[in-house]
Motif scaffolding. Structure first.
Motif, mmCIF file in Angstrom:
data_model
loop_
_atom_site.group_PDB
_atom_site.id
_atom_site.type_symbol
_atom_site.label_atom_id
_atom_site.label_comp_id
_atom_site.label_asym_id
_atom_site.label_seq_id
_atom_site.Cartn_x
_atom_site.Cartn_y
_atom_site.Cartn_z
ATOM 1 N N PRO A 8 0.837 -1.206 0.000
ATOM 2 C CA PRO A 8 0.000 0.000 0.000
ATOM 3 C C PRO A 8 0.868 1.252 0.000
ATOM 4 O O PRO A 8 1.986 1.246 0.512
ATOM 5 N N ARG A 9 0.332 2.304 -0.608
ATOM 6 C CA ARG A 9 1.058 3.575 -0.604
ATOM 7 C C ARG A 9 1.095 4.113 0.809
ATOM 8 O O ARG A 9 0.148 4.018 1.555
ATOM 9 N N ALA A 22 0.794 22.469 -1.449
ATOM 10 C CA ALA A 22 0.686 21.973 -2.825
ATOM 11 C C ALA A 22 2.019 21.501 -3.402
ATOM 12 O O ALA A 22 2.109 20.403 -3.972
ATOM 13 N N GLU A 23 3.047 22.280 -3.253
ATOM 14 C CA GLU A 23 4.355 21.916 -3.811
ATOM 15 C C GLU A 23 4.934 20.684 -3.117
ATOM 16 O O GLU A 23 5.491 19.791 -3.756
ATOM 17 N N MET A 28 5.936 14.682 -3.062
ATOM 18 C CA MET A 28 5.691 13.401 -2.406
ATOM 19 C C MET A 28 5.064 12.389 -3.354
ATOM 20 O O MET A 28 5.388 11.202 -3.301
ATOM 21 N N ARG A 29 4.174 12.853 -4.207
ATOM 22 C CA ARG A 29 3.534 11.944 -5.176
ATOM 23 C C ARG A 29 4.561 11.345 -6.134
ATOM 24 O O ARG A 29 4.388 10.229 -6.601
ATOM 25 N N ASP A 32 5.704 8.135 -4.888
ATOM 26 C CA ASP A 32 4.606 7.198 -4.675
ATOM 27 C C ASP A 32 4.062 7.237 -3.249
ATOM 28 O O ASP A 32 3.690 6.217 -2.678
ATOM 29 N N LEU A 33 4.052 8.429 -2.654
ATOM 30 C CA LEU A 33 3.463 8.633 -1.339
ATOM 31 C C LEU A 33 2.063 9.212 -1.529
ATOM 32 O O LEU A 33 1.746 9.771 -2.578
ATOM 33 N N ASP A 34 1.227 9.090 -0.526
ATOM 34 C CA ASP A 34 -0.145 9.589 -0.570
ATOM 35 C C ASP A 34 -0.299 10.732 0.430
ATOM 36 O O ASP A 34 -0.706 10.516 1.561
#
Length: 86
Positions: A8-9, A22-23, A28-29, A32-34
């Motif tokens: 899982p992420r 936002a930045e 983080m995305r 592959d982080l949520d």
């Protein structure tokens, strides 16, 4: 044939002043982080404090983003709640 399981992420609760996450979330995305903020995860019909506790409980990691300290009072509070919840 064996099925491979996808881990899982990892969920990251981001405490930041309004507009300040936002930045960090975009970065983080890429790993592959949520990432989620309280504004994004607040549940209608619950109190702000209950939503905060749920966000911290569901997170694998809590990150505080501090820029201007005068605008970041909520960041210190949210990180303090997370610290208190261990």
């Amino acid at each position: 044939m064996t099925a491979t399981t996808v881990p899982p992420r990892r969920r990251v609760f981001v405490a930041a002043a309004p507009g300040g996450a936002a930045e960090v979330q975009r970065a983080m995305r890429q790993y592959d982080l949520d990432p989620v903020t309280l504004d994004q995860a607040a549940t209608p019909g619950t109190t702000w404090a209950d939503s905060l506790r749920r966000c911290v409980t569901e997170a694998d990691v809590v990150v505080g983003v501090v820029g201007d300290r005068r605008a970041a009072a909520n960041v210190f509070y949210e990180v303090g709640v997370a610290s208190g919840m261990n």
